[in-house]
Design an enzyme around this catalytic site. Sequence first.
Site, PDB file in Angstrom:
ATOM      1  N   LEU A  48       0.827  -1.198   0.000  1.00 45.60           N
ATOM      2  CA  LEU A  48       0.000   0.000   0.000  1.00 45.60           C
ATOM      3  C   LEU A  48       0.866   1.254   0.000  1.00 45.60           C
ATOM      4  CD1 LEU A  48      -3.042   0.834   0.256  1.00 45.60           C
ATOM      5  CD2 LEU A  48      -2.620   1.063   2.711  1.00 45.60           C
ATOM      6  N   SER A 114       3.171  -6.785   2.168  1.00 45.54           N
ATOM      7  CA  SER A 114       2.026  -6.089   2.731  1.00 45.54           C
ATOM      8  C   SER A 114       0.760  -6.345   1.898  1.00 45.54           C
ATOM      9  CB  SER A 114       2.348  -4.595   2.860  1.00 45.54           C
ATOM     10  OG  SER A 114       1.409  -3.932   3.666  1.00 45.54           O
ATOM     11  N   GLN A 115       0.104  -5.305   1.420  1.00 46.34           N
ATOM     12  CA  GLN A 115      -1.090  -5.494   0.599  1.00 46.34           C
ATOM     13  C   GLN A 115      -0.791  -6.354  -0.630  1.00 46.34           C
ATOM     14  OE1 GLN A 115      -4.134  -2.298  -0.243  1.00 46.34           O
ATOM     15  NE2 GLN A 115      -3.168  -2.360  -2.271  1.00 46.34           N
ATOM     16  N   ASP A 203       5.714  -4.984  14.209  1.00 45.39           N
ATOM     17  CA  ASP A 203       5.319  -4.481  12.887  1.00 45.39           C
ATOM     18  C   ASP A 203       4.670  -3.099  12.976  1.00 45.39           C
ATOM     19  OD1 ASP A 203       4.561  -5.544   9.875  1.00 45.39           O
ATOM     20  OD2 ASP A 203       2.990  -4.268  10.717  1.00 45.39           O
ATOM     21  N   HIS A 258       6.980  -2.142  10.141  1.00 48.46           N
ATOM     22  CA  HIS A 258       6.351  -2.570   8.887  1.00 48.46           C
ATOM     23  C   HIS A 258       7.071  -2.059   7.648  1.00 48.46           C
ATOM     24  CE1 HIS A 258       3.084  -4.207   6.530  1.00 48.46           C
ATOM     25  NE2 HIS A 258       3.021  -3.076   5.850  1.00 48.46           N
TER      26      HIS A 258
END
Length: 277
Positions: A48, A114-115, A203, A258
Amino acid sequence: MSDSKVPRRGGRWKRSTGALARLFLPLLGACFWAAGAAYKPVIIVHGLFDSSQNLLNLQRFINESHPGTNISIIDLFDGYKSLDPLWMQVEGFKAVIYPIMQNAADGVHFICYSQGGLVCRGILSTLPEHNVHTFISLSSPQAGQYGDTDYLKYVFPEFVKSEVYRVCYSGIGQKFSICNYWKEWKENFLKIQKLVLIGGPDDGVITPWQSSQFGFYDDNETVVEMQQQDFFWSDSFGLKTLAAREDLIICTFSGVQHIYWHSNETVFRGCMEKWLV
């Protein structure tokens, strides 16, 4: 007399060196080519608000550990375009990735951050012809996302976790990728040879962090690990089968925020390097 011989001997040496170079350089090049050809291509999908530029350190790690690897960082849905609905992104990424797969007779590897991990999972589930060998899910909310995060506040700044579900489960909310995380095609998914799930307690974005390894909250906001989840025991999309095959790898690192997963060389060496062959 000796002076006259030195140039001739040197000339012969130069000619011999040139001949040897012409003989061995192609062989040396072939060796490097063979070394690179021994590694499956790696396809990387960003997360993202990211772009391909955010993943250059990861590309460097792969080049250093597996020279000659064909690496494709897919440059689609960058920045705010990453908020487009996830299924739109799945289809967009799939259109670009499928030709790469077709040109890789021995298969490819996925590293999806991630995404991007959800996008890649969607591709694996809906593309019967995929040839992904190892799917590395790098801090991706595979079991969903709970409440508000630092990223979510950029999209819906007025809402907190007690109310955000009202937005995300509305028609408007479902037009944003981040709302598609809330709670897929088992046979296709199980064509992978390895599933590597990477995450950690520091994270700070994935909530709960165990979602990166298919854990999630119960009704009392107590984390239920993957092995106790109903979707695991019912083997609804293949996790139990992968575990039984010993092809499900859990990799946990503390101390990693993250935004640093893809640039952390220790994580790469410990969780990714060995699977990218």
